[in-house]
Design an enzyme around this catalytic site. Structure first.
Site, PDB file in Angstrom:
ATOM      1  N   LYS A   1      -3.695 -10.266  -6.771  1.00  0.00           N
ATOM      2  CA  LYS A   1      -5.019 -10.622  -6.233  1.00  0.00           C
ATOM      3  C   LYS A   1      -6.093  -9.677  -6.786  1.00  0.00           C
ATOM      4  O   LYS A   1      -5.808  -8.507  -7.076  1.00  0.00           O
ATOM      5  CB  LYS A   1      -5.015 -10.640  -4.696  1.00  0.00           C
ATOM      6  CG  LYS A   1      -5.101  -9.298  -4.043  1.00  0.00           C
ATOM      7  CD  LYS A   1      -5.465  -9.420  -2.566  1.00  0.00           C
ATOM      8  CE  LYS A   1      -5.540  -8.014  -1.986  1.00  0.00           C
ATOM      9  NZ  LYS A   1      -5.991  -7.890  -0.643  1.00  0.00           N
TER      10      LYS A   1
ATOM     11  N   LYS B   1     -10.496  -4.356  -4.931  1.00  0.00           N
ATOM     12  CA  LYS B   1     -11.407  -3.240  -5.214  1.00  0.00           C
ATOM     13  C   LYS B   1     -10.700  -2.085  -5.898  1.00  0.00           C
ATOM     14  O   LYS B   1     -11.289  -1.366  -6.670  1.00  0.00           O
ATOM     15  CB  LYS B   1     -11.965  -2.677  -3.907  1.00  0.00           C
ATOM     16  CG  LYS B   1     -12.896  -3.573  -3.160  1.00  0.00           C
ATOM     17  CD  LYS B   1     -13.449  -2.822  -1.948  1.00  0.00           C
ATOM     18  CE  LYS B   1     -14.098  -3.753  -0.950  1.00  0.00           C
ATOM     19  NZ  LYS B   1     -13.144  -4.410  -0.052  1.00  0.00           N
TER      20      LYS B   1
ATOM     21  N   LYS C   1       0.835  -1.209   0.000  1.00  0.00           N
ATOM     22  CA  LYS C   1       0.000   0.000   0.000  1.00  0.00           C
ATOM     23  C   LYS C   1       0.865   1.252   0.000  1.00  0.00           C
ATOM     24  O   LYS C   1       0.457   2.273  -0.547  1.00  0.00           O
ATOM     25  CB  LYS C   1      -0.961   0.000   1.196  1.00  0.00           C
ATOM     26  CG  LYS C   1      -2.136  -0.942   0.984  1.00  0.00           C
ATOM     27  CD  LYS C   1      -3.355  -0.496   1.757  1.00  0.00           C
ATOM     28  CE  LYS C   1      -4.546  -1.386   1.461  1.00  0.00           C
ATOM     29  NZ  LYS C   1      -5.719  -1.081   2.248  1.00  0.00           N
TER      30      LYS C   1
END
Ligand code: TYM
Length: 335
Positions: A199, A202, A117
């Site tokens: 993966k 969203k 992130k």
């Protein structure tokens, strides 16, 4: 420890967008099954976690409400399960602070989600993003949780929660139940349809790699037909064929068929038959949930009543744990 015969299960979901097929197969669907298996289930929407990445306020409110409605539509039963919104239970932030002081900088630096992130959001590497696993540990430890079912991507965080619990218990005396992760056999890691090495997530929500649980049948079919595969052509389960492997995992999670059975089913057939079959399996799973969702999401006062009552139930458990931890640490009690 909590004097409760039933083993307790806890899991949470960020509500930063519409849930993906990955959230559904890797988490939500399995979590709903646990209700029927004699566990005491506690589930929540992790909105405090959501703000480690900047959120648009109106959208965060809307996604939270929709996520609440979606889980009810998917079969979450409030007679059996406690289901609340994390920010409605202030003990989460309270225990997170305490646990920050029992967690090492080095441990947090090793978290792969932090590394990912902070690369993705290089302009906003805030302290919350770094200490996120302490908040997640608080989520888990507040409820004296026995098992934490999650997709494979969250296993490292649950292991850190175990380490923190053991450290605290060792420093004082048994205070927190030491939780165990449960990773599903099928659907633990649903990959992007466009890049099967990453993966499904969203944050890729608008592209063809990600199926949203609210996508309409035509969109689902189109995205599966465009899914990246390989030039070999056969439906065969192999690490060398990550695109096909991912589609087979999805198909297997939905139909209950083994990889051998799927290989047999599509023997002599190509991707032109296989991809629409996977899409159909997804559509027939999601369509009834979507219909229920459209009904439930309209009824704001019902939803409000549900999340308010459930926050009270959650708080009653969480408060006891925080008080216990504070007493052990040596805070002066108010009364
Ligand atoms: P989150 O919101 O990213 O995902 C919610 C759940 O969905 C699973 N999942 C997947 N499973 C398979 N394939 C995928 N592509 C996929 N994407 C997501 C996740 O593993 C998770 O089970 N930090 C957590 C939320 C959280 C939490 C907690 C979880 C906060 N506190 C306490 C358990 C216990 C997260 O970001 O999950």
């Amino acid at each position: 420890m909590e004097n409760n015969e039933k083993k307790r299960i806890l899991s949470m979901y960020q509500c930063t967008g519409t849930f993906t097929l990955g959230n559904y197969l890797g988490a939500i669907r399995n979590h709903i099954h646990f209700q029927e298996e004699g566990y005491q289930c506690v589930y929540a929407l992790a909105d405090l976690h959501a703000i480690t990445v900047r959120q648009e306020p109106a959208q965060l409110r809307r996604y939270t409400m929709e996520a609440y409605a979606f889980l009810l539509a998917a079969g979450l039963d409030l007679e059996k399960t406690i289901f609340f919104v994390q920010s409605h239970v202030p003990e989460h932030a309270q225990l997170a602070w305490l646990l920050n002081c029992y967690t090492q900088f080095g441990e947090l630096s090793r978290m792969t989600q932090f590394k990912d992130k902070s690369q993705k959001h290089a302009d906003n590497i805030n302290a919350g993003l770094f200490t996120y696993p302490c908040l997640m540990a608080a989520d888990i430890l507040l409820y004296q949780t026995d098992y934490v079912p999650v997709g494979a991507d969250q296993k490292q965080h649950v292991e850190l929660a175990r380490d923190i619990a053991e450290r605290f218990n060792g420093a004082y005396s048994p205070t927190f139940t030491v939780p165990e992760p449960i990773i599903p056999r099928r659907g633990a890691r649903v990959m992007s349809l466009q890049d099967p090495t990453r993966k499904m997530s969203k944050s890729d929500g608008n592209n063809n790699g990600c199926i949203s649980v609210l996508d309409d049948p035509d969109t689902i079919m189109r995205k599966f037909k465009r899914a990246v595969t390989d030039s070999e052509g056969g439906v065969r389960y192999s690490d060398e064929k990550p695109g096909v492997k991912n589609l087979m995992e999805i198909y297997s999670a939905l139909t209950g068929r083994t990889m051998e059975e799927i290989e047999r089913e599509f023997d002599g057939k190509g991707y032109g038959d296989f991809k629409p079959a996977v899409a159909e399996a997804v559509i027939s799973e999601l369509q009834p949930i979507q219909e229920r969702f459209q009904e439930i999401v309209k009824d704001k006062s019902y939803l409000q009543q549900c999340y308010r009552q459930n926050a009270e139930k959650a708080s009653a458990i969480a408060r006891r744990t925080v008080q216990k931890a504070m007493k052990k640490i040596g805070f002066l009690p108010i009364s």
